[in-house]
Write an enzyme that holds these catalytic residues in place. Structure first.
Site, PDB file in Angstrom:
ATOM      1  N   ASP A  66       0.827  -1.213   0.000  1.00 13.29           N
ATOM      2  CA  ASP A  66       0.000   0.000   0.000  1.00 13.29           C
ATOM      3  C   ASP A  66       0.856   1.256   0.000  1.00 13.29           C
ATOM      4  O   ASP A  66       2.054   1.223   0.300  1.00 13.29           O
ATOM      5  CB  ASP A  66      -0.949   0.004   1.195  1.00 13.29           C
ATOM      6  CG  ASP A  66      -0.228   0.065   2.535  1.00 13.29           C
ATOM      7  OD1 ASP A  66       0.786  -0.663   2.698  1.00 13.29           O
ATOM      8  OD2 ASP A  66      -0.652   0.824   3.419  1.00 13.29           O
ATOM      9  N   GLU A 133       0.065  -1.162   5.599  1.00 17.72           N
ATOM     10  CA  GLU A 133       1.129  -0.756   6.516  1.00 17.72           C
ATOM     11  C   GLU A 133       0.967   0.684   6.950  1.00 17.72           C
ATOM     12  O   GLU A 133       1.181   1.035   8.116  1.00 17.72           O
ATOM     13  CB  GLU A 133       2.491  -0.955   5.837  1.00 17.72           C
ATOM     14  CG  GLU A 133       3.697  -0.745   6.749  1.00 17.72           C
ATOM     15  CD  GLU A 133       4.219   0.692   6.759  1.00 17.72           C
ATOM     16  OE1 GLU A 133       5.108   0.994   7.574  1.00 17.72           O
ATOM     17  OE2 GLU A 133       3.733   1.522   5.950  1.00 17.72           O
ATOM     18  N   GLU A 134       0.593   1.540   6.016  1.00 17.80           N
ATOM     19  CA  GLU A 134       0.567   2.977   6.279  1.00 17.80           C
ATOM     20  C   GLU A 134      -0.533   3.404   7.232  1.00 17.80           C
ATOM     21  O   GLU A 134      -0.535   4.536   7.716  1.00 17.80           O
ATOM     22  CB  GLU A 134       0.424   3.748   4.958  1.00 17.80           C
ATOM     23  CG  GLU A 134       1.547   3.523   3.959  1.00 17.80           C
ATOM     24  CD  GLU A 134       2.858   4.155   4.377  1.00 17.80           C
ATOM     25  OE1 GLU A 134       2.921   4.709   5.501  1.00 17.80           O
ATOM     26  OE2 GLU A 134       3.821   4.097   3.604  1.00 17.80           O
TER      27      GLU A 134
END
Length: 465
Positions: A66, A133-134
Protein backbone atom coordinates in the site's frame (compact mmCIF):
# COMPACT_ATOMS: atom_id res chain seq x y z
CA UNK A 1 12.29 0.31 -12.88
CA UNK A 2 10.24 -1.79 -15.28
CA UNK A 3 8.55 -3.52 -12.36
CA UNK A 4 8.11 -0.22 -10.51
CA UNK A 5 6.33 1.28 -13.50
CA UNK A 6 4.08 -1.79 -13.73
CA UNK A 7 2.87 -1.60 -10.16
CA UNK A 8 2.56 2.21 -10.31
CA UNK A 9 -0.19 1.69 -12.88
CA UNK A 10 -2.20 -0.24 -10.26
CA UNK A 11 -4.23 1.72 -7.66
CA UNK A 12 -3.06 0.52 -4.23
CA UNK A 13 -4.03 2.91 -1.48
CA UNK A 14 -4.24 1.54 2.04
CA UNK A 15 -7.26 -0.79 2.49
CA UNK A 16 -7.65 -0.89 -1.31
CA UNK A 17 -4.94 -3.40 -2.26
CA UNK A 18 -7.24 -5.86 -4.08
CA UNK A 19 -5.81 -5.15 -7.52
CA UNK A 20 -2.16 -5.40 -6.48
CA UNK A 21 -2.98 -8.70 -4.73
CA UNK A 22 -4.54 -10.00 -7.97
CA UNK A 23 -1.45 -8.89 -9.85
CA UNK A 24 0.92 -10.68 -7.44
CA UNK A 25 -1.12 -13.89 -7.49
CA UNK A 26 -1.17 -13.88 -11.30
CA UNK A 27 2.56 -13.15 -11.32
CA UNK A 28 3.27 -16.18 -9.11
CA UNK A 29 0.94 -18.48 -11.03
CA UNK A 30 2.48 -17.57 -14.38
CA UNK A 31 5.91 -18.57 -13.03
CA UNK A 32 4.79 -21.70 -11.22
CA UNK A 33 5.73 -20.33 -7.80
CA UNK A 34 4.03 -21.34 -4.57
CA UNK A 35 2.09 -18.54 -2.94
CA UNK A 36 -0.23 -17.81 -0.04
CA UNK A 37 -2.74 -15.02 0.50
CA UNK A 38 -4.94 -14.18 3.48
CA UNK A 39 -7.98 -12.08 4.33
CA UNK A 40 -5.72 -9.16 5.30
CA UNK A 41 -4.50 -8.97 1.65
CA UNK A 42 -0.98 -10.15 2.45
CA UNK A 43 0.81 -12.22 -0.18
CA UNK A 44 3.73 -14.62 0.40
CA UNK A 45 5.58 -16.02 -2.62
CA UNK A 46 8.30 -18.66 -2.21
CA UNK A 47 11.25 -18.93 -4.59
CA UNK A 48 13.30 -22.16 -4.47
CA UNK A 49 17.08 -21.96 -4.22
CA UNK A 50 19.12 -22.20 -7.39
CA UNK A 51 21.28 -25.27 -7.96
CA UNK A 52 24.15 -25.43 -5.49
CA UNK A 53 22.50 -22.98 -3.08
CA UNK A 54 20.03 -25.43 -1.53
CA UNK A 55 21.99 -25.70 1.74
CA UNK A 56 22.40 -21.97 2.27
CA UNK A 57 20.29 -20.12 4.80
CA UNK A 58 16.98 -18.92 3.35
CA UNK A 59 16.25 -15.20 3.24
CA UNK A 60 12.96 -13.36 3.75
CA UNK A 61 12.52 -10.22 1.63
CA UNK A 62 9.70 -7.98 2.83
CA UNK A 63 7.91 -4.76 1.93
CA UNK A 64 4.38 -3.39 1.85
CA UNK A 65 2.09 -2.97 -1.14
CA UNK A 66 0.00 0.00 0.00
CA UNK A 67 0.92 3.65 -0.39
CA UNK A 68 -0.04 6.97 1.19
CA UNK A 69 -2.46 8.76 -1.16
CA UNK A 70 -1.76 12.49 -0.98
CA UNK A 71 -2.25 14.99 -3.81
CA UNK A 72 -1.90 18.70 -4.42
CA UNK A 73 -4.90 21.01 -4.28
CA UNK A 74 -6.47 21.08 -7.73
CA UNK A 75 -5.08 17.70 -8.77
CA UNK A 76 -7.95 15.57 -10.09
CA UNK A 77 -6.22 12.21 -9.64
CA UNK A 78 -8.56 9.43 -8.39
CA UNK A 79 -6.50 7.11 -6.18
CA UNK A 80 -9.20 4.43 -6.25
CA UNK A 81 -9.19 4.08 -10.03
CA UNK A 82 -6.21 5.84 -11.59
CA UNK A 83 -2.63 4.68 -11.95
CA UNK A 84 0.13 7.15 -11.11
CA UNK A 85 1.48 9.47 -13.79
CA UNK A 86 5.24 8.95 -13.50
CA UNK A 87 7.92 11.17 -14.98
CA UNK A 88 11.68 11.65 -14.69
CA UNK A 89 13.31 14.94 -13.76
CA UNK A 90 16.90 15.74 -12.77
CA UNK A 91 17.71 12.10 -12.03
CA UNK A 92 14.58 11.49 -9.96
CA UNK A 93 11.39 9.63 -10.65
CA UNK A 94 8.26 11.48 -9.52
CA UNK A 95 4.48 11.34 -9.85
CA UNK A 96 2.59 14.29 -11.29
CA UNK A 97 0.62 16.02 -8.54
CA UNK A 98 0.58 13.03 -6.17
CA UNK A 99 2.66 10.91 -3.87
CA UNK A 100 4.98 8.59 -5.79
CA UNK A 101 4.40 5.42 -3.78
CA UNK A 102 8.12 4.62 -3.72
CA UNK A 103 7.22 4.02 -0.09
CA UNK A 104 7.02 1.10 -0.50
CA UNK A 105 6.66 0.38 -4.20
CA UNK A 106 10.40 0.11 -4.69
CA UNK A 107 10.43 -2.93 -2.37
CA UNK A 108 7.60 -4.59 -4.28
CA UNK A 109 9.51 -4.04 -7.52
CA UNK A 110 12.75 -5.45 -6.08
CA UNK A 111 10.97 -8.60 -4.92
CA UNK A 112 9.28 -9.00 -8.29
CA UNK A 113 12.65 -8.70 -10.03
CA UNK A 114 14.14 -11.36 -7.73
CA UNK A 115 11.18 -13.67 -8.35
CA UNK A 116 11.46 -13.04 -12.09
CA UNK A 117 15.01 -14.33 -12.36
CA UNK A 118 17.14 -11.19 -12.01
CA UNK A 119 19.72 -13.03 -9.87
CA UNK A 120 22.30 -15.42 -11.25
CA UNK A 121 22.15 -17.51 -8.06
CA UNK A 122 20.41 -17.31 -4.69
CA UNK A 123 19.33 -19.29 -1.64
CA UNK A 124 15.66 -20.05 -1.07
CA UNK A 125 13.85 -16.73 -0.85
CA UNK A 126 10.51 -15.91 0.68
CA UNK A 127 8.94 -12.66 -0.50
CA UNK A 128 6.34 -11.23 1.86
CA UNK A 129 4.14 -8.45 0.48
CA UNK A 130 2.19 -6.98 3.39
CA UNK A 131 -0.89 -4.75 3.18
CA UNK A 132 -2.22 -1.68 4.99
CA UNK A 133 1.13 -0.76 6.52
CA UNK A 134 0.57 2.98 6.28
CA UNK A 135 -2.60 2.88 8.39
CA UNK A 136 -1.26 0.94 11.38
CA UNK A 137 0.80 -2.00 10.02
CA UNK A 138 -2.44 -3.97 9.88
CA UNK A 139 -1.33 -6.55 7.33
CA UNK A 140 1.81 -7.50 9.22
CA UNK A 141 -0.19 -7.86 12.43
CA UNK A 142 -2.60 -10.31 10.80
CA UNK A 143 -0.11 -12.52 8.97
CA UNK A 144 0.45 -16.19 9.95
CA UNK A 145 4.21 -16.30 10.64
CA UNK A 146 4.26 -20.07 10.96
CA UNK A 147 4.60 -19.96 7.16
CA UNK A 148 8.00 -18.30 7.42
CA UNK A 149 10.96 -20.68 7.51
CA UNK A 150 13.69 -18.08 6.84
CA UNK A 151 15.57 -16.64 9.82
CA UNK A 152 17.22 -13.76 7.96
CA UNK A 153 14.98 -10.88 6.95
CA UNK A 154 15.67 -7.90 4.70
CA UNK A 155 12.92 -5.34 5.15
CA UNK A 156 12.99 -2.75 2.36
CA UNK A 157 11.16 0.24 3.76
CA UNK A 158 14.00 2.66 4.46
CA UNK A 159 14.76 5.83 2.54
CA UNK A 160 18.52 6.50 2.73
CA UNK A 161 21.01 4.26 0.98
CA UNK A 162 23.85 5.07 3.38
CA UNK A 163 21.78 4.20 6.46
CA UNK A 164 21.03 0.67 7.63
CA UNK A 165 18.14 0.57 10.08
CA UNK A 166 18.48 -1.82 13.01
CA UNK A 167 15.78 -0.41 15.31
CA UNK A 168 12.57 1.65 15.15
CA UNK A 169 9.82 3.16 17.26
CA UNK A 170 6.44 1.72 18.11
CA UNK A 171 3.26 3.71 18.02
CA UNK A 172 -0.46 4.17 18.61
CA UNK A 173 -3.33 6.00 16.89
CA UNK A 174 -5.70 8.03 19.08
CA UNK A 175 -9.04 9.39 17.84
CA UNK A 176 -10.88 12.07 19.82
CA UNK A 177 -14.43 13.05 18.96
CA UNK A 178 -16.48 15.97 20.27
CA UNK A 179 -20.22 16.25 19.79
CA UNK A 180 -20.80 19.68 18.28
CA UNK A 181 -23.15 22.13 19.97
CA UNK A 182 -24.68 24.70 17.63
CA UNK A 183 -26.06 28.24 17.80
CA UNK A 184 -27.68 30.74 15.48
CA UNK A 185 -25.14 33.04 13.79
CA UNK A 186 -24.90 36.56 15.19
CA UNK A 187 -22.86 37.86 12.27
CA UNK A 188 -23.68 38.18 8.57
CA UNK A 189 -20.41 37.86 6.60
CA UNK A 190 -19.31 34.29 5.83
CA UNK A 191 -15.68 33.72 4.80
CA UNK A 192 -13.54 30.72 3.98
CA UNK A 193 -9.98 30.78 5.27
CA UNK A 194 -7.47 28.31 3.82
CA UNK A 195 -4.06 27.60 5.36
CA UNK A 196 -1.83 25.92 2.78
CA UNK A 197 1.49 25.69 0.97
CA UNK A 198 3.27 23.89 3.81
CA UNK A 199 5.66 21.03 3.11
CA UNK A 200 4.12 18.42 5.39
CA UNK A 201 5.84 15.05 5.32
CA UNK A 202 6.23 11.87 7.33
CA UNK A 203 5.13 12.28 10.94
CA UNK A 204 8.05 10.18 12.16
CA UNK A 205 10.93 10.82 9.79
CA UNK A 206 10.24 14.55 9.41
CA UNK A 207 8.93 15.35 12.89
CA UNK A 208 12.27 16.91 13.88
CA UNK A 209 12.65 19.04 10.74
CA UNK A 210 10.73 22.01 12.10
CA UNK A 211 7.94 21.80 9.52
CA UNK A 212 4.74 23.58 10.52
CA UNK A 213 1.47 21.76 11.17
CA UNK A 214 -1.36 23.40 9.19
CA UNK A 215 -3.99 22.39 11.75
CA UNK A 216 -2.05 23.97 14.60
CA UNK A 217 -1.62 27.15 12.56
CA UNK A 218 -5.36 27.28 11.83
CA UNK A 219 -6.31 26.74 15.48
CA UNK A 220 -3.92 29.50 16.54
CA UNK A 221 -5.43 31.82 13.91
CA UNK A 222 -8.95 30.95 15.06
CA UNK A 223 -8.06 31.90 18.62
CA UNK A 224 -6.65 35.27 17.52
CA UNK A 225 -9.63 36.07 15.31
CA UNK A 226 -12.08 35.33 18.12
CA UNK A 227 -10.21 37.72 20.40
CA UNK A 228 -9.32 40.47 17.92
CA UNK A 229 -12.25 40.53 15.49
CA UNK A 230 -15.14 38.44 16.71
CA UNK A 231 -15.93 35.36 14.65
CA UNK A 232 -18.08 32.25 14.85
CA UNK A 233 -16.93 28.88 13.51
CA UNK A 234 -19.03 27.00 10.96
CA UNK A 235 -16.61 24.15 10.23
CA UNK A 236 -12.93 23.33 10.32
CA UNK A 237 -11.12 20.48 8.53
CA UNK A 238 -7.49 19.76 7.74
CA UNK A 239 -5.07 16.96 6.94
CA UNK A 240 -5.88 13.58 5.44
CA UNK A 241 -3.54 11.06 7.16
CA UNK A 242 -2.78 10.74 10.86
CA UNK A 243 0.79 9.69 10.01
CA UNK A 244 1.46 12.72 7.80
CA UNK A 245 2.18 16.27 8.98
CA UNK A 246 -0.83 18.18 7.60
CA UNK A 247 -0.10 20.67 4.82
CA UNK A 248 -3.54 22.28 4.59
CA UNK A 249 -6.47 23.28 6.77
CA UNK A 250 -9.67 25.17 5.98
CA UNK A 251 -12.10 27.06 8.20
CA UNK A 252 -15.51 28.53 7.45
CA UNK A 253 -16.28 31.53 9.69
CA UNK A 254 -18.87 34.27 10.06
CA UNK A 255 -17.87 37.77 11.15
CA UNK A 256 -19.33 41.23 11.45
CA UNK A 257 -16.17 42.95 10.19
CA UNK A 258 -14.72 41.23 7.12
CA UNK A 259 -12.23 44.03 6.47
CA UNK A 260 -10.74 43.84 9.95
CA UNK A 261 -10.63 40.06 9.63
CA UNK A 262 -8.61 40.30 6.41
CA UNK A 263 -6.16 42.74 7.98
CA UNK A 264 -5.74 40.51 11.04
CA UNK A 265 -5.16 37.46 8.84
CA UNK A 266 -2.55 39.35 6.79
CA UNK A 267 -0.67 40.35 9.95
CA UNK A 268 -0.89 36.80 11.28
CA UNK A 269 0.36 35.37 7.98
CA UNK A 270 3.42 37.64 8.07
CA UNK A 271 4.10 36.70 11.69
CA UNK A 272 3.95 32.96 10.96
CA UNK A 273 6.06 33.26 7.79
CA UNK A 274 8.86 34.88 9.76
CA UNK A 275 9.23 31.77 11.93
CA UNK A 276 8.91 29.01 9.34
CA UNK A 277 11.67 26.72 8.13
CA UNK A 278 12.91 27.06 4.53
CA UNK A 279 10.94 24.00 3.41
CA UNK A 280 7.68 25.78 4.28
CA UNK A 281 8.42 28.73 2.00
CA UNK A 282 5.21 28.14 0.00
CA UNK A 283 3.03 28.92 3.05
CA UNK A 284 -0.04 31.09 2.50
CA UNK A 285 -3.37 31.98 4.08
CA UNK A 286 -6.20 32.91 1.74
CA UNK A 287 -9.51 34.58 2.59
CA UNK A 288 -12.53 34.56 0.32
CA UNK A 289 -16.22 35.28 0.60
CA UNK A 290 -18.52 32.27 1.03
CA UNK A 291 -22.22 31.45 1.14
CA UNK A 292 -24.37 32.36 4.11
CA UNK A 293 -24.92 29.74 6.80
CA UNK A 294 -27.87 28.93 9.05
CA UNK A 295 -25.94 27.64 12.06
CA UNK A 296 -22.52 27.93 13.69
CA UNK A 297 -20.61 26.18 16.47
CA UNK A 298 -21.56 27.67 19.81
CA UNK A 299 -18.98 30.00 21.37
CA UNK A 300 -18.68 27.64 24.32
CA UNK A 301 -17.96 24.66 22.05
CA UNK A 302 -15.43 26.57 19.96
CA UNK A 303 -13.64 27.63 23.12
CA UNK A 304 -13.47 24.02 24.30
CA UNK A 305 -11.92 22.69 21.10
CA UNK A 306 -9.34 25.48 21.06
CA UNK A 307 -8.47 24.68 24.67
CA UNK A 308 -8.20 20.97 23.85
CA UNK A 309 -5.97 21.57 20.83
CA UNK A 310 -3.68 23.81 22.90
CA UNK A 311 -3.51 21.26 25.74
CA UNK A 312 -1.90 18.55 23.58
CA UNK A 313 1.74 19.23 22.81
CA UNK A 314 2.77 18.18 19.30
CA UNK A 315 6.06 17.46 17.58
CA UNK A 316 9.17 16.21 19.38
CA UNK A 317 8.41 15.42 23.02
CA UNK A 318 11.79 13.90 23.91
CA UNK A 319 15.13 13.27 22.22
CA UNK A 320 17.09 10.08 22.89
CA UNK A 321 19.81 10.19 25.55
CA UNK A 322 21.50 7.15 24.00
CA UNK A 323 21.56 7.89 20.28
CA UNK A 324 22.55 11.38 19.19
CA UNK A 325 19.99 13.07 16.96
CA UNK A 326 17.33 10.38 17.41
CA UNK A 327 13.81 11.45 18.36
CA UNK A 328 12.67 9.19 21.19
CA UNK A 329 9.07 10.35 21.67
CA UNK A 330 6.75 12.42 19.47
CA UNK A 331 3.12 13.13 18.69
CA UNK A 332 1.40 14.35 15.52
CA UNK A 333 -2.09 15.74 14.95
CA UNK A 334 -2.64 14.57 11.40
CA UNK A 335 -6.37 15.14 10.84
CA UNK A 336 -9.02 17.51 12.15
CA UNK A 337 -12.36 16.83 10.54
CA UNK A 338 -15.93 18.10 10.83
CA UNK A 339 -18.23 15.19 10.04
CA UNK A 340 -21.95 15.55 10.57
CA UNK A 341 -22.46 16.64 14.17
CA UNK A 342 -19.01 15.50 15.30
CA UNK A 343 -15.57 17.10 15.28
CA UNK A 344 -12.71 14.61 15.24
CA UNK A 345 -9.02 14.97 16.16
CA UNK A 346 -6.76 12.16 14.91
CA UNK A 347 -3.35 11.72 16.54
CA UNK A 348 -0.34 9.47 16.00
CA UNK A 349 2.09 8.96 18.92
CA UNK A 350 5.49 7.28 18.48
CA UNK A 351 8.10 5.83 20.82
CA UNK A 352 10.09 2.63 21.22
CA UNK A 353 9.36 2.86 24.96
CA UNK A 354 5.98 1.49 26.00
CA UNK A 355 5.69 3.79 29.01
CA UNK A 356 5.88 6.87 26.79
CA UNK A 357 3.14 5.52 24.52
CA UNK A 358 0.97 4.93 27.60
CA UNK A 359 1.72 8.46 28.79
CA UNK A 360 0.63 9.94 25.47
CA UNK A 361 -2.58 7.90 25.47
CA UNK A 362 -3.42 9.05 29.02
CA UNK A 363 -2.68 12.71 28.28
CA UNK A 364 -4.92 12.76 25.22
CA UNK A 365 -7.69 10.82 26.96
CA UNK A 366 -7.62 12.90 30.16
CA UNK A 367 -7.67 16.26 28.38
CA UNK A 368 -10.41 15.11 26.03
CA UNK A 369 -12.58 13.85 28.90
CA UNK A 370 -12.08 17.11 30.83
CA UNK A 371 -13.43 19.06 27.86
CA UNK A 372 -16.23 16.70 26.83
CA UNK A 373 -14.48 14.56 24.20
CA UNK A 374 -14.48 10.77 23.80
CA UNK A 375 -11.21 8.98 22.98
CA UNK A 376 -10.49 5.66 21.30
CA UNK A 377 -7.04 4.15 20.74
CA UNK A 378 -6.20 1.68 17.98
CA UNK A 379 -3.55 0.36 15.57
CA UNK A 380 -0.87 -0.06 18.23
CA UNK A 381 2.36 -1.63 17.02
CA UNK A 382 5.57 -2.60 18.83
CA UNK A 383 8.97 -1.01 18.54
CA UNK A 384 12.04 -2.90 17.37
CA UNK A 385 14.96 -2.66 19.76
CA UNK A 386 18.47 -3.25 18.41
CA UNK A 387 20.21 -6.02 20.33
CA UNK A 388 23.70 -4.65 19.67
CA UNK A 389 24.77 -7.25 17.13
CA UNK A 390 23.53 -8.59 13.81
CA UNK A 391 25.39 -10.89 11.43
CA UNK A 392 23.03 -9.83 8.66
CA UNK A 393 23.78 -6.15 9.30
CA UNK A 394 27.52 -6.89 9.17
CA UNK A 395 27.02 -8.70 5.87
CA UNK A 396 24.98 -5.87 4.37
CA UNK A 397 27.52 -3.20 5.37
CA UNK A 398 30.39 -5.28 3.94
CA UNK A 399 28.52 -5.91 0.69
CA UNK A 400 27.54 -2.25 0.32
CA UNK A 401 31.16 -1.21 0.85
CA UNK A 402 32.24 -3.56 -1.94
CA UNK A 403 29.71 -1.73 -4.15
CA UNK A 404 31.19 1.65 -3.20
CA UNK A 405 28.60 2.65 -0.55
CA UNK A 406 29.59 3.43 3.03
CA UNK A 407 26.68 2.48 5.29
CA UNK A 408 26.07 3.38 8.93
CA UNK A 409 23.77 1.57 11.36
CA UNK A 410 21.01 3.62 12.90
CA UNK A 411 17.65 3.50 14.64
CA UNK A 412 14.77 5.62 13.34
CA UNK A 413 11.74 7.38 14.76
CA UNK A 414 9.24 5.72 12.47
CA UNK A 415 7.21 2.55 12.60
CA UNK A 416 8.38 -0.49 10.66
CA UNK A 417 6.87 -3.94 10.34
CA UNK A 418 10.17 -5.31 11.66
CA UNK A 419 8.97 -4.97 15.25
CA UNK A 420 5.92 -7.12 14.55
CA UNK A 421 7.98 -9.79 12.79
CA UNK A 422 10.58 -9.78 15.58
CA UNK A 423 7.83 -10.28 18.17
CA UNK A 424 6.42 -13.19 16.17
CA UNK A 425 9.82 -14.77 15.33
CA UNK A 426 12.25 -13.78 18.12
CA UNK A 427 15.28 -15.50 16.52
CA UNK A 428 14.86 -13.62 13.23
CA UNK A 429 17.90 -11.50 12.29
CA UNK A 430 16.44 -8.35 10.70
CA UNK A 431 17.70 -5.29 8.85
CA UNK A 432 15.86 -2.52 7.02
CA UNK A 433 17.39 -0.76 4.02
CA UNK A 434 16.53 1.12 0.84
CA UNK A 435 17.52 3.69 -1.79
CA UNK A 436 17.31 7.46 -1.43
CA UNK A 437 13.67 8.56 -1.35
CA UNK A 438 12.74 12.10 -0.33
CA UNK A 439 9.63 13.81 1.08
CA UNK A 440 7.70 10.61 1.73
CA UNK A 441 3.94 10.92 2.30
CA UNK A 442 3.76 14.17 0.32
CA UNK A 443 3.23 15.04 -3.36
CA UNK A 444 6.90 16.11 -3.40
CA UNK A 445 7.95 12.47 -2.94
CA UNK A 446 10.74 11.48 -5.33
CA UNK A 447 13.20 8.61 -5.72
CA UNK A 448 16.81 8.88 -6.84
CA UNK A 449 17.06 6.60 -9.87
CA UNK A 450 20.82 6.02 -9.63
CA UNK A 451 20.49 5.26 -5.93
CA UNK A 452 17.75 2.74 -6.67
CA UNK A 453 20.07 0.98 -9.12
CA UNK A 454 22.90 0.91 -6.58
CA UNK A 455 20.56 -0.41 -3.89
CA UNK A 456 19.39 -3.27 -6.09
CA UNK A 457 23.06 -4.00 -6.80
CA UNK A 458 23.66 -4.50 -3.07
CA UNK A 459 20.65 -6.80 -2.65
CA UNK A 460 21.68 -8.78 -5.72
CA UNK A 461 25.28 -9.16 -4.52
CA UNK A 462 24.19 -10.22 -1.03
CA UNK A 463 21.86 -12.95 -2.28
CA UNK A 464 24.22 -14.22 -4.96
CA UNK A 465 27.04 -14.75 -2.49
Amino acid sequence: MDKFEQISAIPRGSYHEERIVDFLVSFAEQRGLEYYTDDAKNVLIDLPATKGYEDREPVLLQGHTDMVCEKNVGCEHDFLNDGLELYEEDGFIKARGTTLGADDGYAVAVMLAVLDGALDAHPACQCLFTASEEVGLDGAKAFDYSRIFARKMINMDAAEEDKLIVGCSGGIRSDVNFEISYAQPRYKNTVKIAVGGLMGGHSGENINDGRANAISVAIYLLQILREAVGVELVLISGGSKDNAIPRECEMLLVTDDADKLKMTVADFEAHIKAGLCAEDKGFFISVEKSDATEKVFSDEFTGRIIEFAKSIKLGVLRMSDKIEGLVEFSRNLGILRTEGDSLGFYFSSRSAIDEQIECSMSEIEDNAARLGGATSHHSRYPGWNYTGSSALADEYIETAKSQGIDVQRMAIHAGLECGIVKNAIPDMDIISCGPNVYDLHSPMERMDIASYERFFGVIKAMLEK
